[in-house]
Write a protein that holds these residues in place. Structure first.
Motif, PDB file in Angstrom:
ATOM      1  N   LEU A 120       0.829  -1.201   0.000  1.00 18.86           N
ATOM      2  CA  LEU A 120       0.000   0.000   0.000  1.00 18.86           C
ATOM      3  C   LEU A 120       0.867   1.256   0.000  1.00 18.86           C
ATOM      4  O   LEU A 120       0.573   2.227  -0.712  1.00 18.86           O
ATOM      5  CB  LEU A 120      -0.925  -0.004   1.212  1.00 18.86           C
ATOM      6  CG  LEU A 120      -1.999  -1.102   1.259  1.00 18.86           C
ATOM      7  CD1 LEU A 120      -2.793  -1.013   2.553  1.00 18.86           C
ATOM      8  CD2 LEU A 120      -2.928  -1.005   0.064  1.00 18.86           C
ATOM      9  N   LEU A 121       1.939   1.237   0.765  1.00 18.55           N
ATOM     10  CA  LEU A 121       2.834   2.393   0.794  1.00 18.55           C
ATOM     11  C   LEU A 121       3.500   2.605  -0.576  1.00 18.55           C
ATOM     12  O   LEU A 121       3.594   3.732  -1.063  1.00 18.55           O
ATOM     13  CB  LEU A 121       3.899   2.200   1.872  1.00 18.55           C
ATOM     14  CG  LEU A 121       3.389   2.326   3.318  1.00 18.55           C
ATOM     15  CD1 LEU A 121       4.433   1.811   4.305  1.00 18.55           C
ATOM     16  CD2 LEU A 121       3.033   3.777   3.636  1.00 18.55           C
ATOM     17  N   LYS A 122       3.959   1.523  -1.190  1.00 15.44           N
ATOM     18  CA  LYS A 122       4.589   1.646  -2.510  1.00 15.44           C
ATOM     19  C   LYS A 122       3.593   2.127  -3.557  1.00 15.44           C
ATOM     20  O   LYS A 122       3.961   2.862  -4.482  1.00 15.44           O
ATOM     21  CB  LYS A 122       5.195   0.305  -2.917  1.00 15.44           C
ATOM     22  CG  LYS A 122       6.428  -0.073  -2.106  1.00 15.44           C
ATOM     23  CD  LYS A 122       6.982  -1.432  -2.502  1.00 15.44           C
ATOM     24  CE  LYS A 122       8.207  -1.785  -1.664  1.00 15.44           C
ATOM     25  NZ  LYS A 122       8.742  -3.135  -2.009  1.00 15.44           N
ATOM     26  N   ALA A 123       2.315   1.701  -3.436  1.00 19.19           N
ATOM     27  CA  ALA A 123       1.293   2.171  -4.368  1.00 19.19           C
ATOM     28  C   ALA A 123       1.093   3.678  -4.251  1.00 19.19           C
ATOM     29  O   ALA A 123       0.662   4.328  -5.211  1.00 19.19           O
ATOM     30  CB  ALA A 123      -0.025   1.448  -4.111  1.00 19.19           C
ATOM     31  N   MET A 124       1.414   4.231  -3.084  1.00 22.54           N
ATOM     32  CA  MET A 124       1.351   5.688  -2.887  1.00 22.54           C
ATOM     33  C   MET A 124       2.687   6.355  -3.186  1.00 22.54           C
ATOM     34  O   MET A 124       2.871   7.536  -2.900  1.00 22.54           O
ATOM     35  CB  MET A 124       0.913   6.001  -1.455  1.00 22.54           C
ATOM     36  CG  MET A 124      -0.526   5.624  -1.159  1.00 22.54           C
ATOM     37  SD  MET A 124      -1.060   6.107   0.512  1.00 22.54           S
ATOM     38  CE  MET A 124      -0.353   4.775   1.506  1.00 22.54           C
ATOM     39  N   GLN A 125       3.642   5.554  -3.733  1.00 17.85           N
ATOM     40  CA  GLN A 125       4.982   6.028  -4.073  1.00 17.85           C
ATOM     41  C   GLN A 125       5.759   6.462  -2.837  1.00 17.85           C
ATOM     42  O   GLN A 125       6.560   7.405  -2.876  1.00 17.85           O
ATOM     43  CB  GLN A 125       4.914   7.152  -5.113  1.00 17.85           C
ATOM     44  CG  GLN A 125       4.253   6.719  -6.410  1.00 17.85           C
ATOM     45  CD  GLN A 125       4.272   7.787  -7.476  1.00 17.85           C
ATOM     46  OE1 GLN A 125       4.872   8.840  -7.320  1.00 17.85           O
ATOM     47  NE2 GLN A 125       3.600   7.530  -8.587  1.00 17.85           N
ATOM     48  N   ILE A 126       5.529   5.759  -1.749  1.00 19.28           N
ATOM     49  CA  ILE A 126       6.302   5.944  -0.512  1.00 19.28           C
ATOM     50  C   ILE A 126       7.259   4.756  -0.443  1.00 19.28           C
ATOM     51  O   ILE A 126       6.840   3.620  -0.209  1.00 19.28           O
ATOM     52  CB  ILE A 126       5.397   5.976   0.736  1.00 19.28           C
ATOM     53  CG1 ILE A 126       4.239   6.957   0.539  1.00 19.28           C
ATOM     54  CG2 ILE A 126       6.223   6.291   1.969  1.00 19.28           C
ATOM     55  CD1 ILE A 126       4.672   8.398   0.362  1.00 19.28           C
ATOM     56  N   TYR A 127       8.546   4.989  -0.653  1.00 23.15           N
ATOM     57  CA  TYR A 127       9.483   3.884  -0.826  1.00 23.15           C
ATOM     58  C   TYR A 127      10.485   3.705   0.316  1.00 23.15           C
ATOM     59  O   TYR A 127      11.269   2.768   0.296  1.00 23.15           O
ATOM     60  CB  TYR A 127      10.261   4.056  -2.140  1.00 23.15           C
ATOM     61  CG  TYR A 127       9.374   4.034  -3.352  1.00 23.15           C
ATOM     62  CD1 TYR A 127       8.796   2.845  -3.793  1.00 23.15           C
ATOM     63  CD2 TYR A 127       9.106   5.208  -4.057  1.00 23.15           C
ATOM     64  CE1 TYR A 127       7.985   2.822  -4.912  1.00 23.15           C
ATOM     65  CE2 TYR A 127       8.290   5.189  -5.181  1.00 23.15           C
ATOM     66  CZ  TYR A 127       7.732   3.993  -5.598  1.00 23.15           C
ATOM     67  OH  TYR A 127       6.918   3.978  -6.704  1.00 23.15           O
ATOM     68  N   GLY A 128      10.479   4.570   1.273  1.00 28.57           N
ATOM     69  CA  GLY A 128      11.468   4.430   2.335  1.00 28.57           C
ATOM     70  C   GLY A 128      10.950   4.911   3.675  1.00 28.57           C
ATOM     71  O   GLY A 128       9.860   5.472   3.793  1.00 28.57           O
ATOM     72  N   GLY A 129      11.760   4.641   4.712  1.00 24.37           N
ATOM     73  CA  GLY A 129      11.427   5.120   6.044  1.00 24.37           C
ATOM     74  C   GLY A 129      10.600   4.165   6.872  1.00 24.37           C
ATOM     75  O   GLY A 129      10.122   4.536   7.957  1.00 24.37           O
ATOM     76  N   TYR A 130      10.432   2.935   6.394  1.00 21.64           N
ATOM     77  CA  TYR A 130       9.585   2.022   7.168  1.00 21.64           C
ATOM     78  C   TYR A 130      10.156   0.599   7.214  1.00 21.64           C
ATOM     79  O   TYR A 130       9.461  -0.344   7.566  1.00 21.64           O
ATOM     80  CB  TYR A 130       8.174   1.972   6.592  1.00 21.64           C
ATOM     81  CG  TYR A 130       8.085   1.727   5.097  1.00 21.64           C
ATOM     82  CD1 TYR A 130       8.174   0.440   4.574  1.00 21.64           C
ATOM     83  CD2 TYR A 130       7.930   2.782   4.214  1.00 21.64           C
ATOM     84  CE1 TYR A 130       8.088   0.206   3.215  1.00 21.64           C
ATOM     85  CE2 TYR A 130       7.845   2.560   2.846  1.00 21.64           C
ATOM     86  CZ  TYR A 130       7.916   1.276   2.347  1.00 21.64           C
ATOM     87  OH  TYR A 130       7.836   1.059   1.000  1.00 21.64           O
ATOM     88  N   SER A 131      11.423   0.427   6.866  1.00 19.51           N
ATOM     89  CA  SER A 131      11.995  -0.923   6.804  1.00 19.51           C
ATOM     90  C   SER A 131      12.003  -1.617   8.158  1.00 19.51           C
ATOM     91  O   SER A 131      11.896  -2.839   8.235  1.00 19.51           O
ATOM     92  CB  SER A 131      13.421  -0.861   6.247  1.00 19.51           C
ATOM     93  OG  SER A 131      14.236  -0.049   7.062  1.00 19.51           O
TER      94      SER A 131
END
Length: 339
Positions: A120-131
């Motif tokens: 869901l985060l990647k679908a919003m183009q959020i790719y970092g900060g949550y590993s």
């Protein structure tokens, strides 16, 4: 049959433009049924409750799950209406950018709660900060970004992928993650879910069950013969501009349902492929020979297993169309054989 390479003639390659235009026209035509009305009724309810929830007076019913066998056409139905219903249409923000109110993802096989949230985060183009974020933190991140980006709705397709191979608490984690997103206090996300019958273990969780409408798409059966006739008319005549010619002895409606494993979406695809083949061949009429050919090249079956060719077609299981290869069965007159 003796043959040498210099005797071979390639089939002619046609101008692709008209073929693409024809396919696009046929694919764009939709056959509506009662299930379209039912689905839009569910999405209307989600819209009403979403608006009420943003005003502090909504209920906990924030999701609808469409459940049907593979090939039923549930995804195409959902996407068709998502593109047309007014409350799912993008708006333009103060910067002139289009803002969609719905976030769409197709769940990957063997997904877990965490991997779903990351998708869901990647679908919003959020790719970092949550590993290193745990599940609860990921839920907050997903909902927080949905709020910031204006996503009020969520469409998760292939939800059954979150129920496969889940052991040692993974199923519960998927249930917790899904419930966390649609029941978040900070932003009332409303969801459309879709999956096969394998999705049912996810929905058994009491709180998810209480928050979710369920819609099932029934498979075709003999009582739906009239619907199959409508499909044939809509696809062949209205969409493709062709005709069809079948004898009563062909039992075309029964054969089509059986070949499609009683799934409406698969039946439509078979009819569309028959039209495409006829168009390329320069024909304007679909007959039993066309359907026999389409089923043969789609399934790879030999003549005794072709549902559109044999009398005892109801005893054939489409899933076993290649089983003769395992048994070493040879077909007389195999056109691929050479001597």
């Amino acid at each position: 049959m003796n043959s040498t390479s210099d005797e071979f003639e390639y089939p002619p390659v046609l101008d692709v433009g008209p073929i693409i235009e024809f396919k696009a026209r046929v694919r764009a035509h939709r056959t509506y049924s009662k299930r379209d009305t039912e689905f839009c009724g569910h999405t209307n309810n989600l819209y009403y409750n979403c608006e009420a929830s943003h005003r502090g007076v909504g209920t906990e019913l924030r999701a609808v799950c469409v459940i049907a066998q593979a090939g039923s056409g549930k995804t195409s139905m959902i996407r068709h209406h998502l593109a047309r219903l007014p409350y799912f249409k993008p708006t333009v923000d103060e910067f002139g950018d289009e803002v969609s109110p719905i976030l769409c993802v197709k769940l990957k096989p063997s997904s877990t709660g965490k991997s779903m949230l990351r998708q869901l985060l990647k679908a919003m183009q959020i790719y970092g900060g949550y590993s290193k974020a745990n599940e609860s933190e990921l839920v907050d991140l997903v909902v927080g970004h949905m709020k910031d980006l204006g996503y009020r709705y969520l469409f998760i397709d292939e939800l059954q992928h979150g129920a496969r191979g889940t052991k040692d608490g993974y199923l519960k984690q998927m249930q917790d993650a899904l419930r966390g997103v649609i029941d978040h206090d900070d932003w009332p996300v409303h969801a459309i879910l879709a999956g096969t019958e394998e999705v049912l273990p996810i929905l058994k969780e009491p709180q998810l069950r209480r928050r979710t409408y369920k819609m099932r798409l029934q498979p075709l059966s003999l009582k739906y013969v009239d619907i199959v006739k409508t499909l044939m008319n809509n696809v062949i005549v209205k969409a493709a501009g062709m005709n069809f010619s079948f004898d009563d002895d062909d039992e075309i409606e029964k054969r089509l349902m059986h070949a499609a494993n009683y799934a409406m979406g698969t039946a439509i695809l078979l009819l569309q492929e028959a039209c495409f083949d006829a168009f390329i061949e320069g024909k304007a009429t679909i007959d039993i020979a066309t359907m026999e050919k389409i089923y043969r090249i789609k399934s790879g079956c030999i003549r005794p297993d072709n549902i559109f060719l044999v009398d005892n077609f109801e005893s054939i299981r489409p899933i076993n169309s290649l089983s003769d290869m395992l048994l070493g069965v040879a077909e007389d007159g195999d056109h691929d054989a050479s001597n």
